[in-house]
Design an enzyme around this catalytic site. Structure first.
Site, short mmCIF file in Angstrom:
data_model
loop_
_atom_site.label_atom_id
_atom_site.label_comp_id
_atom_site.label_asym_id
_atom_site.label_seq_id
_atom_site.Cartn_x
_atom_site.Cartn_y
_atom_site.Cartn_z
N ASP A 15 0.83 -1.21 0.00
CA ASP A 15 0.00 0.00 0.00
C ASP A 15 0.86 1.26 0.00
O ASP A 15 0.65 2.18 -0.78
CB ASP A 15 -0.90 0.04 1.25
CG ASP A 15 -2.04 -0.95 1.18
OD1 ASP A 15 -2.75 -1.10 2.17
OD2 ASP A 15 -2.19 -1.60 0.14
N THR A 58 -8.66 -3.57 0.98
CA THR A 58 -7.44 -4.37 1.21
C THR A 58 -7.76 -5.81 1.60
O THR A 58 -7.06 -6.73 1.18
CB THR A 58 -6.60 -3.75 2.36
OG1 THR A 58 -6.73 -2.35 2.29
CG2 THR A 58 -5.16 -4.15 2.26
N ASP A 69 -6.13 6.64 -2.40
CA ASP A 69 -6.26 5.37 -1.68
C ASP A 69 -5.56 4.33 -2.56
O ASP A 69 -6.08 3.93 -3.60
CB ASP A 69 -7.72 4.98 -1.43
CG ASP A 69 -7.80 3.79 -0.46
OD1 ASP A 69 -6.78 3.09 -0.30
OD2 ASP A 69 -8.87 3.58 0.14
N GLU A 116 -3.96 7.64 2.28
CA GLU A 116 -4.32 6.87 3.46
C GLU A 116 -3.09 6.53 4.30
O GLU A 116 -3.15 6.51 5.52
CB GLU A 116 -5.01 5.58 3.02
CG GLU A 116 -5.38 4.73 4.20
CD GLU A 116 -6.13 3.48 3.81
OE1 GLU A 116 -6.02 3.05 2.65
OE2 GLU A 116 -6.80 2.93 4.68
N ASP A 127 -11.21 7.67 0.30
CA ASP A 127 -12.16 6.70 -0.27
C ASP A 127 -13.11 7.39 -1.24
O ASP A 127 -13.52 6.81 -2.24
CB ASP A 127 -13.05 6.09 0.84
CG ASP A 127 -12.29 5.15 1.75
OD1 ASP A 127 -11.62 4.25 1.23
OD2 ASP A 127 -12.39 5.32 2.98
N ILE A 135 -4.82 1.14 -2.34
CA ILE A 135 -5.63 -0.07 -2.54
C ILE A 135 -6.84 0.07 -1.62
O ILE A 135 -6.68 0.08 -0.39
CB ILE A 135 -4.88 -1.37 -2.19
CG1 ILE A 135 -3.64 -1.54 -3.07
CG2 ILE A 135 -5.81 -2.59 -2.34
CD1 ILE A 135 -2.81 -2.78 -2.75
N ASP A 136 -8.00 0.21 -2.20
CA ASP A 136 -9.21 0.20 -1.39
C ASP A 136 -9.73 -1.25 -1.38
O ASP A 136 -9.58 -1.96 -2.37
CB ASP A 136 -10.27 1.14 -1.98
CG ASP A 136 -11.49 1.24 -1.07
OD1 ASP A 136 -11.31 1.44 0.14
OD2 ASP A 136 -12.61 1.09 -1.58
C1 2IP Z 1 -12.07 0.43 3.60
C2 2IP Z 1 -12.70 -0.55 2.64
C3 2IP Z 1 -13.78 -1.28 3.37
C4 2IP Z 1 -14.89 -0.34 3.73
C5 2IP Z 1 -14.32 0.81 4.56
C6 2IP Z 1 -13.11 1.47 3.89
O1 2IP Z 1 -10.89 0.94 3.03
O2 2IP Z 1 -13.22 0.08 1.50
O3 2IP Z 1 -14.21 -2.31 2.56
O4 2IP Z 1 -15.84 -1.06 4.48
O5 2IP Z 1 -15.33 1.77 4.74
O6 2IP Z 1 -12.59 2.46 4.71
P1 2IP Z 1 -17.06 -1.88 3.81
O7 2IP Z 1 -16.49 -2.94 2.94
O8 2IP Z 1 -17.82 -2.40 4.98
O9 2IP Z 1 -17.79 -0.84 3.02
P2 2IP Z 1 -9.45 0.12 3.09
O10 2IP Z 1 -9.63 -1.22 2.51
O11 2IP Z 1 -8.63 1.05 2.22
O12 2IP Z 1 -9.04 0.15 4.51
CA CA Z 2 -10.16 2.79 1.63
CA CA Z 3 -6.54 1.46 1.35
#
Ligand code: 2IP
Ligand code: CA
Ligand code: CA
Length: 378
Positions: free
Chosen positions: A54, A158, A153, A79, A299, A155-156
């Site tokens: 990341d 993760t 971000d 992030e 995000d 990698i969203d």
């Molecule tokens: C996270 C990721 C999660 C999401 C959360 C984000 O970012 O997108 O999947 O939760 O809100 O902050 P959910 O899947 O319940 O929507 P990261 O993976 O970058 O930590």
């Molecule tokens: Ca994210």
């Molecule tokens: Ca991320």
């Protein structure tokens, strides 16, 4: 003169390549697997490694954009912090160095003894990635880099990236989980107003090539800048009631129930905040509703810019509901990206504390707010 857009797209493509490399190259994938099985001795190391993927992606994007546009330096946030503690307890600031050898040495000090992994990552960080996209040639809007700042971000989703499931069957175009929900998000906002102006979403794991079986990615972009609205995606079709909604699995029961009545009993659930906004952008859902504060500026900024380019937006759910209760009939204000939450520390400074609603058609936003008006606790 879409220089900034081209640069952000190229950076997202390089980021996507590094994300794929970390899954496909054996020495790197071993480290991801180590994270999954959680063998004690490797746990800390693999956790560090995961974060390193990341951090490195974020630093590569920051480096490449800052090199092309010096005005952006100091205005590219994300992030991750680039500070790393290696197995010896030394703090290392991860960055892209002047040469691939220097970057490999720096990454080697974090990944020791995995030298091959460090070299693979350094080579990927220094590779030239150009975007040959004829659709960009006719774009005349020019965004001054000195007027904007960037949220990344790297990698969203993760968790989905690490688990890496490829066999999740989409329902109505929405994958409930899986590798396809891991995305690279790069958004630019106007420094003065905080409004999102340019967004790129890159899907590194869009699909397997039918013959080679290698990963094929794709990207989407949008610009909403001083009256100009442009996107790689076609404008959405006219709205059809009732709105189809997509939610996090963590969503509270009261919200689920209210939205189930609104959408004819059929709710979609998916992983990844970015992926859920992408589902709205691609027209698989009409709204993504999140009642809690679990998303952050990085995000939302990129998807928000694309939604604005398509005529939609992202608003803070709680503020919108409060305004509605007070009889304010104006469209609620859009989320902005230039002001941290007062009194908060660390990542929480940039949390979207009041939840959010992402939508394309304002009619759907209205319907969602009406449906949620009486939910206790909102
Ligand atoms: C996270 C990721 C999660 C999401 C959360 C984000 O970012 O997108 O999947 O939760 O809100 O902050 P959910 O899947 O319940 O929507 P990261 O993976 O970058 O930590
Ligand atoms: Ca994210
Ligand atoms: Ca991320």
């Amino acid at each position: 003169m879409a220089a900034l857009l081209k640069a952000v797209l190229s950076a997202s493509e390089k980021a996507a390549e590094i994300a794929r490399l970390c899954r496909d190259a054996e020495p790197l994938f071993r480290l991801l697997v180590a994270e999954k099985t959680g063998a004690d001795r490797n746990q800390r190391f693999s956790h560090d490694f995961k974060t390193l993927a990341d951090v490195l992606i974020q630093e590569v994007i920051r480096h490449d954009l800052g090199a092309k546009f010096p005005e952006l330096r100091g205005h590219i946030g994300g992030e991750e912090s680039n500070e790393f503690t290696n197995a010896n307890g030394d703090t290392v600031a991860v960055r892209v160095c002047g040469t691939v050898g220097e970057t490999a040495a720096l990454l080697g000090s974090v990944l020791h003894p995995e030298r091959e992994a460090a070299e693979l990552l350094a080579a990927a960080a220094h590779r030239e990635v150009a975007v040959g996209d004829a659709a960009l040639d006719g774009i005349t809007v020019s965004i001054a880099p000195g007027d904007v700042a960037v949220w990344i971000d790297p990698i969203d989703s993760t968790n989905e990236y690490i688990v890496g499931r490829e066999d999740v069957v989409p329902q109505d175009g929405i994958a409930p989980s899986g590798l396809c929900s891991a995305l690279v998000l790069i958004g630019a906002y106007e420094r003065s107003s905080g409004r999102p102006v340019l967004g790129v979403i890159n899907e590194p794991f869009h699909r397997r090539h039918p013959q080679t079986r290698g990963w094929q990615g794709r990207y989407h972009w949008g610009i909403a800048y001083r009256g100009t609205h442009l996107s790689s995606l076609s404008p959405p079709p006219p709205p059809q009631p009732p709105p189809r909604v997509v939610l996090s699995r963590a969503e509270a029961q009261g919200v689920r129930d209210a939205l189930a009545s609104l959408s004819g009993g059929h709710l979609h659930f998916a992983a990844g905040a970015g992926y859920k906004m992408l589902c709205v952008i691609l027209g698989h859902a009409d709204a993504y509703i999140l009642s809690g504060g679990s998303t952050f500026a990085w995000d939302a900024c990129a998807p928000h810019a694309i939604l604005c380019a398509l005529g939609g937006g992202v608003v803070a759910l709680r503020d919108a509901l409060r305004a509605q209760r007070e009889g304010d009939t104006r469209t609620p204000p859009q989320l902005t990206y230039n002001r941290p939450a007062e009194g908060a520390v660390g990542a929480e400074r940039w949390a979207n504390l009041g939840g959010l609603v992402a939508y394309v058609h304002p009619q759907h936003l209205e319907a969602v707010l009406e449906a949620l008006a009486a939910v206790p606790g909102l």
